[in-house]
Design a protein around this motif. Structure first.
Motif, PDB file in Angstrom:
ATOM      1  N   ASP A 252      -5.531   6.216  -1.034  1.00 53.23           N
ATOM      2  CA  ASP A 252      -5.549   5.068  -0.129  1.00 53.23           C
ATOM      3  C   ASP A 252      -5.780   3.803  -0.941  1.00 53.23           C
ATOM      4  N   VAL A 253      -5.515   2.675  -0.320  1.00 48.60           N
ATOM      5  CA  VAL A 253      -5.831   1.372  -0.901  1.00 48.60           C
ATOM      6  C   VAL A 253      -6.778   0.691   0.081  1.00 48.60           C
ATOM      7  N   LEU A 254      -7.969   0.366  -0.395  1.00 47.71           N
ATOM      8  CA  LEU A 254      -8.978  -0.267   0.443  1.00 47.71           C
ATOM      9  C   LEU A 254      -8.985  -1.768   0.159  1.00 47.71           C
TER      10      LEU A 254
ATOM     11  N   ASP B 276       0.834  -1.205   0.000  1.00 44.99           N
ATOM     12  CA  ASP B 276       0.000   0.000   0.000  1.00 44.99           C
ATOM     13  C   ASP B 276       0.867   1.254   0.000  1.00 44.99           C
ATOM     14  N   ARG B 277       1.930   1.233   0.808  1.00 46.26           N
ATOM     15  CA  ARG B 277       2.785   2.422   0.930  1.00 46.26           C
ATOM     16  C   ARG B 277       3.452   2.792  -0.392  1.00 46.26           C
ATOM     17  N   GLN B 278       3.584   1.837  -1.311  1.00 44.86           N
ATOM     18  CA  GLN B 278       4.167   2.137  -2.618  1.00 44.86           C
ATOM     19  C   GLN B 278       3.159   2.831  -3.522  1.00 44.86           C
TER      20      GLN B 278
ATOM     21  N   GLU C 154     -13.637  12.370  -4.585  1.00 45.84           N
ATOM     22  CA  GLU C 154     -13.122  11.026  -4.368  1.00 45.84           C
ATOM     23  C   GLU C 154     -13.741  10.042  -5.352  1.00 45.84           C
ATOM     24  N   ARG C 155     -12.922   9.171  -5.897  1.00 48.16           N
ATOM     25  CA  ARG C 155     -13.375   8.110  -6.786  1.00 48.16           C
ATOM     26  C   ARG C 155     -12.759   6.795  -6.338  1.00 48.16           C
ATOM     27  N   LEU C 156     -13.499   5.708  -6.497  1.00 47.48           N
ATOM     28  CA  LEU C 156     -13.016   4.373  -6.172  1.00 47.48           C
ATOM     29  C   LEU C 156     -12.876   3.574  -7.454  1.00 47.48           C
TER      30      LEU C 156
END
Length: 172
Positions: free
Chosen positions: A121-123, A100-102, A139-141
């Protein structure tokens, strides 16, 4: 030692049995790398814990901590975040996988190469991982699948989206 980053790898859950076992809510894609007997984990509230034993029971990680020999001792740890420092340049075990941090902070490009936002973010949802994007429209997913996110270029600091109508804009 080079640069390191702090990573949350789990959260202490409920006591398991009477001999100091405790379940861990795993927050890492590589528990086999992070949870090994003898590993030292930092507590989110200060201090350090050393893993005694590690076992998977019915899909749950159950561990013991050195110096916490009974149920009463581990019940006091419930809810504590478990952290480790890892090399900033550490790579996942599998190719085509990312920490996720990448991904957080990468610029998002549309199929033509125009910048359309950033990865916020990564959900990790039950069906699949989803990138949460900050765009000028809000925001978009976007499901993190090859068909919708065909290219991740860590060197360039970008992810490229497929040309899919309605992926970033509201369609009526």
């Amino acid at each position: 030692m080079g640069d390191v980053v702090e990573v949350i790898v789990g959260r202490v859950g409920r006591a398991h049995g009477i001999k100091g076992g405790v379940s861990v809510d795993v927050r890492t894609d590589e528990p086999g790398r992070r949870f090994v007997p003898g590993a030292k984990l930092r507590r989110g509230d200060g201090g350090e814990l050393e893993l005694g034993s590690v076992a998977w029971q019915r899909g749950k990680l159950v561990v013991t901590f050195v110096g916490h020999a009974d149920r009463t001792a581990v019940e006091a740890l419930r809810g504590v975040e478990l952290l480790v420092d890892v090399p900033a340049d550490e790579q996942p075990s599998e190719s085509e996988e990312y920490f996720d941090r990448q991904l957080v902070g990468l610029r998002v490009l549309d199929a033509e190469g125009a910048e359309v936002g950033t990865v916020a973010d990564v959900l990790h949802l039950p069906a699949q991982d989803v990138l949460q994007l900050d765009t000028p429209a809000g925001e978009r997913l976007v499901p993190f699948v090859k068909a919708l996110v065909p290219d991740v270029d860590l060197g360039a600091g970008t992810v490229t989206l497929a040309p899919v109508t309605g992926l970033l804009e509201d369609v009526e």
